[in-house]
Design a protein around this motif. Structure first.
Motif, PDB file in Angstrom:
ATOM      1  N   SER A 124       0.841  -1.195   0.000  1.00  0.00           N
ATOM      2  CA  SER A 124       0.000   0.000   0.000  1.00  0.00           C
ATOM      3  C   SER A 124       0.878   1.247   0.000  1.00  0.00           C
ATOM      4  CB  SER A 124      -0.911   0.007   1.234  1.00  0.00           C
ATOM      5  OG  SER A 124      -0.136   0.225   2.409  1.00  0.00           O
ATOM      6  N   VAL A 125       0.278   2.404  -0.265  1.00  0.00           N
ATOM      7  CA  VAL A 125       1.007   3.675  -0.192  1.00  0.00           C
ATOM      8  C   VAL A 125       1.623   3.840   1.192  1.00  0.00           C
ATOM      9  CG1 VAL A 125       0.796   6.188  -0.290  1.00  0.00           C
ATOM     10  CG2 VAL A 125      -0.449   4.781  -1.935  1.00  0.00           C
ATOM     11  N   GLU A 126       0.867   3.482   2.218  1.00  0.00           N
ATOM     12  CA  GLU A 126       1.364   3.613   3.595  1.00  0.00           C
ATOM     13  C   GLU A 126       2.532   2.666   3.840  1.00  0.00           C
ATOM     14  OE1 GLU A 126      -0.705   2.949   7.832  1.00  0.00           O
ATOM     15  OE2 GLU A 126      -1.406   4.742   6.782  1.00  0.00           O
ATOM     16  N   ASP A 127       2.468   1.451   3.292  1.00  0.00           N
ATOM     17  CA  ASP A 127       3.593   0.508   3.420  1.00  0.00           C
ATOM     18  C   ASP A 127       4.866   1.104   2.830  1.00  0.00           C
ATOM     19  OD1 ASP A 127       2.060  -1.505   4.598  1.00  0.00           O
ATOM     20  OD2 ASP A 127       1.623  -2.496   2.690  1.00  0.00           O
ATOM     21  N   ILE A 128       4.746   1.711   1.647  1.00  0.00           N
ATOM     22  CA  ILE A 128       5.914   2.303   0.974  1.00  0.00           C
ATOM     23  C   ILE A 128       6.491   3.431   1.817  1.00  0.00           C
ATOM     24  CG2 ILE A 128       6.664   3.609  -1.061  1.00  0.00           C
ATOM     25  CD1 ILE A 128       4.599   1.926  -2.676  1.00  0.00           C
ATOM     26  N   LYS A 129       5.627   4.251   2.400  1.00  0.00           N
ATOM     27  CA  LYS A 129       6.090   5.342   3.269  1.00  0.00           C
ATOM     28  C   LYS A 129       6.785   4.775   4.505  1.00  0.00           C
ATOM     29  CE  LYS A 129       2.762   8.835   1.758  1.00  0.00           C
ATOM     30  NZ  LYS A 129       1.615   9.692   2.117  1.00  0.00           N
ATOM     31  N   LYS A 130       6.253   3.671   5.043  1.00  0.00           N
ATOM     32  CA  LYS A 130       6.874   3.046   6.218  1.00  0.00           C
ATOM     33  C   LYS A 130       8.224   2.440   5.870  1.00  0.00           C
ATOM     34  CE  LYS A 130       2.611   2.239   8.791  1.00  0.00           C
ATOM     35  NZ  LYS A 130       1.599   1.257   9.243  1.00  0.00           N
ATOM     36  N   LEU A 131       8.359   1.901   4.663  1.00  0.00           N
ATOM     37  CA  LEU A 131       9.659   1.399   4.222  1.00  0.00           C
ATOM     38  C   LEU A 131      10.687   2.525   4.177  1.00  0.00           C
ATOM     39  CD1 LEU A 131       8.689  -1.105   1.380  1.00  0.00           C
ATOM     40  CD2 LEU A 131      10.123  -1.642   3.365  1.00  0.00           C
ATOM     41  N   HIS A 132      10.261   3.691   3.686  1.00  0.00           N
ATOM     42  CA  HIS A 132      11.190   4.829   3.630  1.00  0.00           C
ATOM     43  C   HIS A 132      11.552   5.313   5.036  1.00  0.00           C
ATOM     44  CE1 HIS A 132      11.892   5.744  -0.600  1.00  0.00           C
ATOM     45  NE2 HIS A 132      10.680   5.268  -0.829  1.00  0.00           N
ATOM     46  N   ILE A 133      10.619   5.271   5.967  1.00  0.00           N
ATOM     47  CA  ILE A 133      10.934   5.619   7.358  1.00  0.00           C
ATOM     48  C   ILE A 133      11.942   4.617   7.921  1.00  0.00           C
ATOM     49  CG2 ILE A 133      10.025   5.694   9.729  1.00  0.00           C
ATOM     50  CD1 ILE A 133       7.427   6.844   8.578  1.00  0.00           C
ATOM     51  N   PHE A 134      11.673   3.336   7.705  1.00  0.00           N
ATOM     52  CA  PHE A 134      12.541   2.286   8.240  1.00  0.00           C
ATOM     53  C   PHE A 134      13.966   2.409   7.706  1.00  0.00           C
ATOM     54  CE2 PHE A 134      14.478  -1.926   7.611  1.00  0.00           C
ATOM     55  CZ  PHE A 134      14.568  -2.356   8.927  1.00  0.00           C
ATOM     56  N   PHE A 135      14.103   2.588   6.393  1.00  0.00           N
ATOM     57  CA  PHE A 135      15.453   2.646   5.823  1.00  0.00           C
ATOM     58  C   PHE A 135      16.137   3.979   6.107  1.00  0.00           C
ATOM     59  CE2 PHE A 135      14.080  -1.149   3.491  1.00  0.00           C
ATOM     60  CZ  PHE A 135      15.185  -1.956   3.736  1.00  0.00           C
ATOM     61  N   ALA A 136      15.359   5.052   6.314  1.00  0.00           N
ATOM     62  CA  ALA A 136      15.974   6.306   6.783  1.00  0.00           C
ATOM     63  C   ALA A 136      16.542   6.100   8.188  1.00  0.00           C
ATOM     64  CB  ALA A 136      14.954   7.442   6.780  1.00  0.00           C
ATOM     65  N   ASN A 137      15.815   5.347   9.028  1.00  0.00           N
ATOM     66  CA  ASN A 137      16.323   5.024  10.368  1.00  0.00           C
ATOM     67  C   ASN A 137      17.588   4.166  10.279  1.00  0.00           C
ATOM     68  OD1 ASN A 137      14.139   6.373  11.497  1.00  0.00           O
ATOM     69  ND2 ASN A 137      12.956   4.520  11.893  1.00  0.00           N
ATOM     70  N   PHE A 138      17.588   3.234   9.329  1.00  0.00           N
ATOM     71  CA  PHE A 138      18.746   2.351   9.142  1.00  0.00           C
ATOM     72  C   PHE A 138      19.965   3.158   8.675  1.00  0.00           C
ATOM     73  CE2 PHE A 138      21.003  -0.973   6.497  1.00  0.00           C
ATOM     74  CZ  PHE A 138      21.436  -1.731   7.572  1.00  0.00           C
ATOM     75  N   ILE A 139      19.757   4.074   7.718  1.00  0.00           N
ATOM     76  CA  ILE A 139      20.848   4.931   7.236  1.00  0.00           C
ATOM     77  C   ILE A 139      21.352   5.834   8.355  1.00  0.00           C
ATOM     78  CG2 ILE A 139      21.363   6.878   5.689  1.00  0.00           C
ATOM     79  CD1 ILE A 139      19.500   5.480   3.620  1.00  0.00           C
ATOM     80  N   GLN A 140      20.426   6.368   9.170  1.00  0.00           N
ATOM     81  CA  GLN A 140      20.816   7.206  10.308  1.00  0.00           C
ATOM     82  C   GLN A 140      21.709   6.416  11.268  1.00  0.00           C
ATOM     83  OE1 GLN A 140      19.637  10.545  10.666  1.00  0.00           O
ATOM     84  NE2 GLN A 140      21.045  10.796  12.384  1.00  0.00           N
ATOM     85  N   ALA A 141      21.304   5.182  11.570  1.00  0.00           N
ATOM     86  CA  ALA A 141      22.089   4.336  12.475  1.00  0.00           C
ATOM     87  C   ALA A 141      23.456   3.997  11.877  1.00  0.00           C
ATOM     88  CB  ALA A 141      21.311   3.055  12.790  1.00  0.00           C
ATOM     89  N   LEU A 142      23.479   3.724  10.574  1.00  0.00           N
ATOM     90  CA  LEU A 142      24.755   3.448   9.886  1.00  0.00           C
ATOM     91  C   LEU A 142      25.697   4.641   9.994  1.00  0.00           C
ATOM     92  CD1 LEU A 142      24.037   1.712   6.437  1.00  0.00           C
ATOM     93  CD2 LEU A 142      25.617   0.939   8.211  1.00  0.00           C
ATOM     94  N   GLY A 143      25.139   5.830   9.743  1.00  0.00           N
ATOM     95  CA  GLY A 143      25.959   7.042   9.791  1.00  0.00           C
ATOM     96  C   GLY A 143      26.457   7.357  11.189  1.00  0.00           C
ATOM     97  N   GLU A 144      25.576   7.248  12.162  1.00  0.00           N
ATOM     98  CA  GLU A 144      25.963   7.558  13.546  1.00  0.00           C
ATOM     99  C   GLU A 144      27.003   6.571  14.055  1.00  0.00           C
ATOM    100  OE1 GLU A 144      22.299   7.656  15.707  1.00  0.00           O
ATOM    101  OE2 GLU A 144      21.770   9.679  15.009  1.00  0.00           O
ATOM    102  N   THR A 145      26.840   5.294  13.724  1.00  0.00           N
ATOM    103  CA  THR A 145      27.797   4.282  14.176  1.00  0.00           C
ATOM    104  C   THR A 145      29.173   4.528  13.554  1.00  0.00           C
ATOM    105  OG1 THR A 145      25.975   2.700  14.346  1.00  0.00           O
ATOM    106  CG2 THR A 145      28.191   1.798  14.440  1.00  0.00           C
ATOM    107  N   ASN A 146      29.181   5.059  12.327  1.00  0.00           N
ATOM    108  CA  ASN A 146      30.447   5.389  11.665  1.00  0.00           C
ATOM    109  C   ASN A 146      30.919   6.808  11.977  1.00  0.00           C
ATOM    110  OD1 ASN A 146      31.444   3.152   9.757  1.00  0.00           O
ATOM    111  ND2 ASN A 146      29.251   3.192   9.319  1.00  0.00           N
ATOM    112  N   LYS A 147      30.215   7.473  12.924  1.00  0.00           N
ATOM    113  CA  LYS A 147      30.586   8.818  13.393  1.00  0.00           C
ATOM    114  C   LYS A 147      30.635   9.845  12.251  1.00  0.00           C
ATOM    115  CE  LYS A 147      33.046   7.369  17.558  1.00  0.00           C
ATOM    116  NZ  LYS A 147      32.458   6.019  17.598  1.00  0.00           N
ATOM    117  N   LEU A 148      29.627   9.772  11.370  1.00  0.00           N
ATOM    118  CA  LEU A 148      29.537  10.715  10.256  1.00  0.00           C
ATOM    119  C   LEU A 148      28.704  11.925  10.654  1.00  0.00           C
ATOM    120  CD1 LEU A 148      28.853   8.200   7.337  1.00  0.00           C
ATOM    121  CD2 LEU A 148      31.026   9.285   7.940  1.00  0.00           C
ATOM    122  N   ARG A 149      28.985  13.058  10.020  1.00  0.00           N
ATOM    123  CA  ARG A 149      28.202  14.271  10.257  1.00  0.00           C
ATOM    124  C   ARG A 149      26.780  14.085   9.730  1.00  0.00           C
ATOM    125  NH1 ARG A 149      29.493  18.086   7.055  1.00  0.00           N
ATOM    126  NH2 ARG A 149      30.957  16.956   5.725  1.00  0.00           N
TER     127      ARG A 149
END
Length: 267
Positions: A20-45
């Motif tokens: 659904s449209v909502e599922d796609i939006k939730k996927l983008h939230i989830f992977f934005a969270n994943f990218i945020q965690a990747l960046g923070e763990t690697n101490k990126l700005r």
């Protein structure tokens, strides 16, 4: 599912056969969270993390999730953004190790298998990402105008809250649909309302920019918060990821093989 919003392209319409449209939006939230965690763990700005998130969004606005596994695209976006933002490329093996660790620990609720990708997959994926973006890699973010505008408002609390709102806004599409300075103004206005900051409200009343344009961005961010508040990520993500179209040999919530496999678009 219902029709795809205008913000989503033909790729999302293909994905909408199983999501659904909502599922796609939730996927983008989830992977934005994943990218945020990747960046923070690697101490990126935060600028690097934001640029990586925009790359990810740009790719999947134009391409189906079936084209390249988003679990591979996420670290690839971080890898490329770290070079573009001139903070030095992350050692690729360290990036793979961090991905594997995050999936085993922080994101195990969504992904029960090991991270199957290796450095050569990230390098191949980077090639396709560069090709799709036609080497247009510079991303103008809201952070610079945000700090410049905030100098006129006084008090750190308005800027701090606005900064977090800008970070959160990466989980919706305003960064693709509105100029960075409008996102910065919207975040500052929302923050001023939250803190009941009269000084800031007076500053906004003197602006020559239409408040309707600022409110338009704010409404989209508020819609994000409303959906995010009801998003039970730990309960919902396995099911959404299971239904997400994916290339052969990619991750799924129940993948048991740890065999390396190249996504279908890379064959």
């Amino acid at each position: 599912s219902s029709g795809i919003n205008a913000e989503y392209g033909e790729a999302q319409q293909r994905d909408s056969k199983s999501l659904s449209v909502e599922d796609i939006k939730k996927l983008h939230i989830f992977f934005a969270n994943f990218i945020q965690a990747l960046g923070e763990t690697n101490k990126l700005r935060q600028q690097v993390i934001a640029t990586a998130t925009v790359y990810f969004k740009r790719f999947y606005i134009l391409n189906s999730f079936k084209s390249i596994d988003p679990y591979l695209m996420a670290p690839t976006c971080i890898f490329l953004a770290s070079k573009v933002e001139e903070c030095g490329a992350i050692p690729i093996q360290r990036l793979i190790t961090v991905c594997s660790s995050l999936i085993k620990n922080r994101f195990c609720f969504a992904m029960t298998a090991d991270f199957i990708y290796r450095p050569q997959h990230v390098l191949e994926c980077e090639f396709y990402l560069l090709e799709m973006m036609d080497c247009c890699l510079i991303v103008h973010q809201p952070y610079r105008p945000l700090t410049l505008y905030a100098e006129n408002l006084g008090g750190p609390e308005v800027l701090n809250t606005a900064w977090h709102i800008v970070n959160d806004s990466l989980r919706c599409d305003v960064i693709l649909t509105h100029p960075p300075h409008m996102i910065a103004l919207s975040a500052l206005h929302m923050s001023a309302v939250i803190h009941n900051n009269e000084n800031a409200m007076k500053w906004f009343s003197d602006l020559t920019i239409s408040m309707d344009r600022i409110t338009e961005v704010s409404e989209k961010i508020i819609q994000l918060y409303e959906m995010w508040r009801g998003f039970e990520e730990k309960k919902e993500m396995q099911s959404i990821l299971f239904r997400m179209p994916r290339p052969r040999g990619s991750h799924s919530g129940s993948l048991s093989s740890s065999r390396c496999s190249t996504p279908s678009t890379m064959r």
